[in-house]
Enzyme design. Structure first.
Site, PDB file in Angstrom:
ATOM      1  N   THR A 117      43.791  77.296  28.082  1.00 26.58           N
ATOM      2  CA  THR A 117      44.691  76.188  28.387  1.00 26.58           C
ATOM      3  C   THR A 117      45.952  76.771  28.987  1.00 26.58           C
ATOM      4  O   THR A 117      46.335  77.901  28.704  1.00 26.58           O
ATOM      5  CB  THR A 117      45.063  75.357  27.138  1.00 26.58           C
ATOM      6  OG1 THR A 117      45.479  76.261  26.124  1.00 26.58           O
ATOM      7  CG2 THR A 117      43.897  74.554  26.641  1.00 26.58           C
ATOM      8  N   GLU A 131      41.261  74.446  20.869  1.00 25.45           N
ATOM      9  CA  GLU A 131      41.169  75.470  19.822  1.00 25.45           C
ATOM     10  C   GLU A 131      40.080  75.178  18.800  1.00 25.45           C
ATOM     11  O   GLU A 131      39.770  76.017  17.958  1.00 25.45           O
ATOM     12  CB  GLU A 131      42.525  75.599  19.091  1.00 25.45           C
ATOM     13  CG  GLU A 131      43.608  76.295  19.887  1.00 25.45           C
ATOM     14  CD  GLU A 131      44.334  75.363  20.864  1.00 25.45           C
ATOM     15  OE1 GLU A 131      43.823  74.263  21.136  1.00 25.45           O
ATOM     16  OE2 GLU A 131      45.411  75.755  21.351  1.00 25.45           O
ATOM     17  N   LYS A 149      64.233  62.455  17.937  1.00 20.29           N
ATOM     18  CA  LYS A 149      65.104  62.443  16.759  1.00 20.29           C
ATOM     19  C   LYS A 149      66.397  61.724  17.115  1.00 20.29           C
ATOM     20  O   LYS A 149      67.159  62.194  17.953  1.00 20.29           O
ATOM     21  CB  LYS A 149      65.397  63.877  16.297  1.00 20.29           C
ATOM     22  CG  LYS A 149      65.825  63.925  14.858  1.00 20.29           C
ATOM     23  CD  LYS A 149      65.810  65.340  14.334  1.00 20.29           C
ATOM     24  CE  LYS A 149      65.836  65.302  12.808  1.00 20.29           C
ATOM     25  NZ  LYS A 149      65.896  66.633  12.230  1.00 20.29           N
TER      26      LYS A 149
HETATM   27  P1  AMP Z   1      43.593  69.911  24.596  1.00 16.84           P
HETATM   28  O1  AMP Z   1      43.420  71.222  23.928  1.00 16.84           O
HETATM   29  O2  AMP Z   1      44.097  69.999  25.984  1.00 16.84           O
HETATM   30  O3  AMP Z   1      42.383  69.055  24.443  1.00 16.84           O
HETATM   31  O4  AMP Z   1      44.751  69.148  23.838  1.00 16.84           O
HETATM   32  C1  AMP Z   1      44.660  68.876  22.463  1.00 16.84           C
HETATM   33  C2  AMP Z   1      45.764  67.960  22.068  1.00 16.84           C
HETATM   34  O5  AMP Z   1      45.618  66.691  22.743  1.00 16.84           O
HETATM   35  C3  AMP Z   1      45.768  67.601  20.606  1.00 16.84           C
HETATM   36  O6  AMP Z   1      46.373  68.612  19.822  1.00 16.84           O
HETATM   37  C4  AMP Z   1      46.546  66.312  20.613  1.00 16.84           C
HETATM   38  O7  AMP Z   1      47.930  66.538  20.699  1.00 16.84           O
HETATM   39  C5  AMP Z   1      46.096  65.661  21.906  1.00 16.84           C
HETATM   40  N1  AMP Z   1      45.006  64.731  21.599  1.00 16.84           N
HETATM   41  C6  AMP Z   1      43.678  64.953  21.657  1.00 16.84           C
HETATM   42  N2  AMP Z   1      42.994  63.850  21.282  1.00 16.84           N
HETATM   43  C7  AMP Z   1      43.910  62.909  20.958  1.00 16.84           C
HETATM   44  C8  AMP Z   1      43.853  61.560  20.470  1.00 16.84           C
HETATM   45  N3  AMP Z   1      42.701  60.938  20.271  1.00 16.84           N
HETATM   46  N4  AMP Z   1      45.024  60.905  20.238  1.00 16.84           N
HETATM   47  C9  AMP Z   1      46.213  61.508  20.460  1.00 16.84           C
HETATM   48  N5  AMP Z   1      46.332  62.779  20.911  1.00 16.84           N
HETATM   49  C10 AMP Z   1      45.204  63.472  21.151  1.00 16.84           C
END
Ligand code: AMP
Length: 533
Positions: A177, A324, A436
């Site tokens: 990423t 991850e 905040k």
């Molecule tokens: P990635 O590794 O690019 O898939 O990003 C992961 C991050 O995307 C997670 O730690 C969340 O912050 C966000 N994310 C993934 N799925 C969701 C979801 N259903 N609702 C809100 N945030 C999400």
């Protein structure tokens, strides 16, 4: 003693070739569409593996791909890991400056590139001298770079007869990423973690995948192994439809109706576009085949879940995950328990709006800033920790976020969540997105959900603006629907029943288009930069 069979991908992903040998993979490439039976897919993978081994690829080596969702990428998905090497699908939407540091970490020996990206290879190669071979996937117009043709490798190579019996903790893929402070982050998926994740995807309480499904894999194969859908369909013998790079909502709808797709997976941005297209031209597409869709990677709005259900009879399965964790963490189908079957239609929308329960083999916890467990009462929020069968052990290289992987096996996700007494997790925010104000936290996500539900709003992001008095104040950045209008006073009055006055934005900015990241999420960094915050 009789040996225990190891969790190795080759024991799983050639199952379709034996149980549904005539079922097909449909690949919609710009050069035209083609179909291969799962039997042919298996043979292609064996021949590609033979060809790659002939180029010197061995156990533990890395093969990067810059490619879209098509049959050639699927060949690599099967051949490279089964051979004992590691597949490294790289995000095609990244700039060279993002790609090169990632490849510098992983030292990929072979780069496999979609022909449509041929012009990108020369500059990358000049900066990555360790790459020994470039494999061209599809018609190529790449100037002076010398390449080996993917179709020749598949057509001419001697097939691999048997696959190596590796340790099940051997790496099978690398996922990177970018876009965070501290440089790119790469995790390794193992045969064991990917086999377990793939098995879980087929559960009835998860995506309800079966060999009877036609699965449209919209989520790019360069994004967290396409959420393992290519492997799940290769395990179950489902029909798989690979749409390549054009993910325009109208095209997606054409593909769904033409190929009678029963389920598909993508980020909410895509599904919002699909829903808007369906609503704007009722009757143009026959989507009666589409039973359920998976929306993951970011939060869907209740309006989207309701819209698909009430106007088009399509279930939205909400999913949370992250790169991850290999990558699916939770799923929220409409009904999985007896209790849920008795829910009212409105209660069910709330139930589907939360991210859902952890898949079997994963555990979720929430803790406060002092590391104390936060009760699972559905309202108190805390830092979300995840542990389990497919959580990566750490990043491959030094990174400021490495400490998120705790020695006890728990990963601090950087998300802020609540968990209820039925184990359902709701993402309430990302730590960095919390606002905040006057010493009190405001959830941008809660505001986005509510504002996104207003009829005038096409999409919304709430970001923090520095404020002399309060520290930060929320700003609503909105794209309005055509012909609609919305003032800040109207917004505040609409939301006044659900929020305290101080929690509501006092600033609304109308923008023409929502900036998106390369994975299709709202790009808050760009929005913040536009505000000067
Ligand atoms: P990635 O590794 O690019 O898939 O990003 C992961 C991050 O995307 C997670 O730690 C969340 O912050 C966000 N994310 C993934 N799925 C969701 C979801 N259903 N609702 C809100 N945030 C999400």
């Amino acid at each position: 003693m009789h040996p225990t069979r190891r969790l190795l991908l080759h024991h799983l992903v050639f199952r379709a070739a034996s149980i549904a040998p005539e079922e097909t993979v449909v690949s919609l490439t710009p050069e035209g569409s083609c179909e291969h039976s799962w039997r042919e897919v298996g043979q292609r993978a064996r021949r590609l593996a033979g060809g790659l081994a002939g180029l010197g690829l061995g156990e533990g080596d890395a093969v990067a791909t810059l490619a879209f969702n098509d049959h050639r990428h699927l060949d690599a998905y099967l051949a490279v890991p089964c051979l004992g090497a590691r597949l490294h699908p790289v995000n095609t939407r990244w700039s060279d400056d993002e790609i090169v540091p990632v490849l510098a970490h992983t030292r990929d020996r072979i780069l496999m590139v979609d022909g449509g990206l041929a012009d990108r290879v020369g500059p990358i190669l000049r900066r990555c001298p360790w790459i020994e071979h470039v494999v061209s996937m599809g018609p190529w117009a790449g100037g002076d770079v010398s390449t080996i043709d993917h179709d020749d490798l598949v057509g001419d190579s001697v097939p691999v007869e048997g696959w190596p019996e590796l340790e099940e903790t051997a790496g099978m893929a690398l996922c990177s990423t970018s876009g965070t402070t501290g440089g790119p982050k790469t995790v390794e998926y193992t045969h064991r973690s990917t086999c377990l994740q793939t098995m879980a995807l087929g559960l009835t309480d998860c995506m309800r995948l079966s060999g009877g499904d036609t699965v449209l894999a919209i989520v790019p194969m360069f994004h967290a192994m396409g959420w393992c859908l290519p492997y799940a369909t290769a395990m179950l013998g489902s029909r798989l439809v690979l749409p390549h790079r054009d993910l325009d909502p109208m095209r997606i709808l054409d593909v769904i109706s033409e190929h009678r797709v029963t389920t598909a997976a993508a980020v909410p941005t895509i599904w919002n576009g699909v829903l808007a297209a369906l609503d704007s031209e009722p009757g143009r597409w026959d989507v009666s085949c589409l039973d359920r869709i998976v929306s993951g990677g970011a939060a869907p709005t209740p309006a989207m879940i309701r819209g698909f259900r009430d106007r088009h009879d399509i279930e939205v399965i909400h999913s949370w995950g992250m790169t991850e964790i290999n990558p699916v963490g939770t799923m929220s189908p409409a009904v999985t328990t007896r209790e849920e079957a008795a829910m009212s239609p409105e209660a069910r929308i709330d139930h589907q709006t939360v991210a859902g329960r952890p898949l079997p083999g994963l555990s979720l916890e929430i803790e406060d800033d002092e590391g104390r467990p936060v009760p699972h009462d559905g309202s108190e929020t805390g830092r979300l920790l995840v542990s389990g069968w497919w959580v990566a052990p750490g990043y491959l290289h030094d990174h400021p976020d490495a400490a998120r992987f705790r020695p006890d096996g728990r990963l601090d996700t950087g998300d802020v969540a609540s968990i209820d007494d039925r184990g359902r997790m709701a993402i309430r925010d990302r730590e960095k997105d919390l606002i905040k104000s006057g010493g009190e936290w405001i959830s941008s996500l809660d505001l986005e959900r509510a504002i996104g539900d207003l009829p005038a709003v096409a999409s919304v992001a709430v970001i923090a603006r520095p404020d002399e008095r309060w520290g930060e104040r929320p700003v609503a950045m909105v794209v309005l629907r055509e012909g609609a209008s919305l003032s800040i006073e109207e917004l505040r009055s609409e939301l006044s029943g659900s929020f305290q006055s101080w929690q509501l934005p006092d600033d609304l900015r109308e923008i023409e288009r929502m900036p998106l990241t390369s994975t299709g999420k709202i790009d808050k960094k760009t929005l913040r930069a536009g505000l000067g915050s």
